[in-house]
Write an enzyme that holds these catalytic residues in place. Sequence first.
Site, short mmCIF file in Angstrom:
data_model
loop_
_atom_site.label_atom_id
_atom_site.label_comp_id
_atom_site.label_asym_id
_atom_site.label_seq_id
_atom_site.Cartn_x
_atom_site.Cartn_y
_atom_site.Cartn_z
CE1 TYR A 158 9.44 0.19 5.10
CE2 TYR A 158 7.61 1.39 3.47
CZ TYR A 158 8.05 1.06 5.06
OH TYR A 158 6.40 0.15 5.85
CG ASP A 188 -0.10 0.39 2.97
OD1 ASP A 188 1.11 0.21 2.90
OD2 ASP A 188 -0.68 0.24 3.64
P1 NAD Z 1 -1.00 -8.31 13.48
O1 NAD Z 1 -0.29 -8.92 13.93
O2 NAD Z 1 -1.73 -7.58 14.58
O3 NAD Z 1 -2.18 -9.35 12.56
C1 NAD Z 1 -1.39 -9.96 12.04
C2 NAD Z 1 -2.21 -11.09 12.52
O4 NAD Z 1 -2.09 -12.57 11.20
C3 NAD Z 1 -2.25 -11.80 14.01
O5 NAD Z 1 -3.75 -11.70 14.68
C4 NAD Z 1 -2.14 -13.60 13.62
O6 NAD Z 1 -2.72 -14.29 14.59
C5 NAD Z 1 -2.10 -13.53 12.35
N1 NAD Z 1 -1.16 -14.70 12.07
C6 NAD Z 1 0.08 -14.74 12.20
N2 NAD Z 1 0.49 -16.34 11.60
C7 NAD Z 1 -0.90 -16.80 10.96
C8 NAD Z 1 -1.28 -18.60 9.59
N3 NAD Z 1 0.19 -19.07 9.52
N4 NAD Z 1 -2.12 -18.18 9.22
C9 NAD Z 1 -3.84 -17.40 9.06
N5 NAD Z 1 -3.07 -16.21 10.87
C10 NAD Z 1 -1.68 -15.76 11.02
O7 NAD Z 1 -0.58 -6.92 12.18
P2 NAD Z 1 -0.13 -6.31 11.63
O8 NAD Z 1 -0.06 -4.98 12.13
O9 NAD Z 1 -1.98 -5.57 11.35
O10 NAD Z 1 -0.19 -6.30 10.05
C11 NAD Z 1 -0.83 -7.71 9.32
C12 NAD Z 1 0.00 -7.96 8.13
O11 NAD Z 1 -0.05 -6.83 6.65
C13 NAD Z 1 2.01 -7.70 8.64
O12 NAD Z 1 2.22 -8.61 7.82
C14 NAD Z 1 1.79 -6.56 8.12
O13 NAD Z 1 3.40 -6.35 7.68
C15 NAD Z 1 1.30 -6.37 6.72
N6 NAD Z 1 0.83 -5.15 6.22
C16 NAD Z 1 1.42 -4.91 4.62
C17 NAD Z 1 1.51 -4.25 3.79
C18 NAD Z 1 1.59 -3.50 2.95
O14 NAD Z 1 1.47 -2.40 2.22
N7 NAD Z 1 2.40 -5.04 2.09
C19 NAD Z 1 0.35 -2.48 4.75
C20 NAD Z 1 -0.30 -2.97 5.91
C21 NAD Z 1 0.56 -3.89 6.72
C1 G6P Z 2 3.01 0.76 5.66
C2 G6P Z 2 4.15 -0.27 4.86
C3 G6P Z 2 3.22 -1.25 4.72
C4 G6P Z 2 4.33 -1.30 6.52
C5 G6P Z 2 3.73 -0.41 7.19
C6 G6P Z 2 4.01 -0.38 8.51
O1 G6P Z 2 2.05 1.08 4.77
O2 G6P Z 2 3.64 -0.34 3.55
O3 G6P Z 2 4.42 -2.56 3.83
O4 G6P Z 2 3.65 -2.74 7.01
O5 G6P Z 2 3.94 -0.11 6.38
O6 G6P Z 2 3.29 0.54 9.48
P1 G6P Z 2 3.48 0.96 10.98
O7 G6P Z 2 2.40 1.71 11.73
O8 G6P Z 2 2.63 -0.50 11.48
O9 G6P Z 2 5.27 0.81 11.34
MN MN Z 3 4.10 -2.53 1.76
#
Ligand code: NAD
Ligand code: G6P
Ligand code: MN
Length: 443
Positions: A266, A171
């Site tokens: 980043y 995102d």
């Molecule tokens: P979080 O820890 O709040 O939630 C993640 C959930 O995944 C937890 O409830 C955990 O129990 C669950 N989980 C872990 N292993 C699992 C499995 N094998 N099967 C099913 N569920 C499982 O984390 P968060 O801060 O909300 O972030 C979630 C994810 O999204 C992270 O990987 C974060 O880095 C990612 N993220 C990515 C983007 C992006 O742009 N690519 C943006 C925002 C967040």
């Molecule tokens: C952005 C990135 C994500 C990352 C997030 C972390 O959205 O694209 O990949 O997980 O920032 O944000 P935080 O607020 O958890 O540091």
């Molecule tokens: Mn990202």
Amino acid sequence: MKQKFSVVIAGGGSTYTPEIILMLLDNLDKLPLRCIKLYDNDEDRQNKLAKACEIIVKEKDPDIEFVATTDPQTAYTDVDFCLAHIRVGQLPMREMDEKISLKHGVVGQETCGPGGIAYGMRSIAGVLENIDYMEKYSPNCWMLNYSNPAAIVAEATRRLRPNSRVINICDMPIGLENSYAQILGFKDRKEMDIRYFGLNHFGWYTSIKDKDGNELLPKLIEHQLKYGNCPENEAEGNYTDDSWMETARKVKDLVRLDPTTTPNSYLQYYLYGDDMVAHSDPNYTRANQVMDGREKRVFGECARIAEVGTAKDTTLEIGIHASFIVDLATALAFNTHERMLLIVENNGAIENFPDDAMVEIPCIVGKDSYEPLSIGKIPTFQKGLMEQQVAVEKLVVDAWIEHSYLKLWQALTLSKTVPSANVAKALLDDLIEANKGYWPELK
Ligand code: NAD
Ligand code: G6P
Ligand code: MN
């Protein structure tokens, strides 16, 4: 009438789940839904959100079925899209990644440097497990995966599940383009046509045009040299907190290194690692901020909704960042030919870069497919940085597959954030200890 879809959110207990559900419900005209499921392997955590999410869905459209489950078969049966955002090891392991890195004087960050490498070693198995459930129970389902670290996860899926219907996305471009739109005076980032190349959390915009074809990048960079990604009046910026505001400011230093492109913010962790370490508190890192901030706020509000039995007056907001998920699903379902940044195999798109690298580039997304755009040749500065970083990502996946201590030591040594093989080894030994039970046992 348009077809209606069934989606499962993997990592249902994520702090992002409610805002994604709100975003899905706000876009039912684009992507009609018949079922929303939450799936997590931690029932207690998912239960902190599930009741509130159920209430939100029922109040918007009682015809949409809502399911929260920890049973993979229930979760993955009869689904068209899996929105995957799992965090293996959850936020306490993010805290370890960040603190162990800082203890060694190195950038302590979720996806960049040793933190990202450690997280990658945890994530691969979790993401593969979810892909396998999807293929078993709903072979035609698409997984839109934004589980981090996206670059390493994407390389692992390329190698280990080459034929699966997984698209890795981020995102960050949405956030960056929203700030560019604000600076350039557009209401909506979609009023701009952009060109971008790089790796995930490691790329550069090379063009930003208005719909008349006027190039606006020089104007944007002129602004960034003074204010970074903040508007002239910082208070008008739409940054979620001080940490993201500081990142936006730092773009001022990043653009100086190449004032013909504008960087993904980043890159601050790779190009100004010393400043990042100097400004970090080794005892209170971003994971602590998130646990004390977003996590408390989201779980607290979900508990309140469950207690009062309505979400009518909720403070939860639609995740605008998450709008790209709806755009992507809509494009795959309805052939919209939307141009989107995806993390895909290079295959010649960047002419002077390896075919088998996972790169982040614009793609045209249509019915059940996507086509990367051709980028041409990239300059030496960016190419050199990307080659180093892509090698790190490949070595991590090698290490995971081969259970190789040596490959992971090489990966850490090669990371631009790590000053020497000595530091890399000390880091590796601490990370192995902290990740027992999450990483394969290294030989
Ligand atoms: P979080 O820890 O709040 O939630 C993640 C959930 O995944 C937890 O409830 C955990 O129990 C669950 N989980 C872990 N292993 C699992 C499995 N094998 N099967 C099913 N569920 C499982 O984390 P968060 O801060 O909300 O972030 C979630 C994810 O999204 C992270 O990987 C974060 O880095 C990612 N993220 C990515 C983007 C992006 O742009 N690519 C943006 C925002 C967040
Ligand atoms: C952005 C990135 C994500 C990352 C997030 C972390 O959205 O694209 O990949 O997980 O920032 O944000 P935080 O607020 O958890 O540091
Ligand atoms: Mn990202």
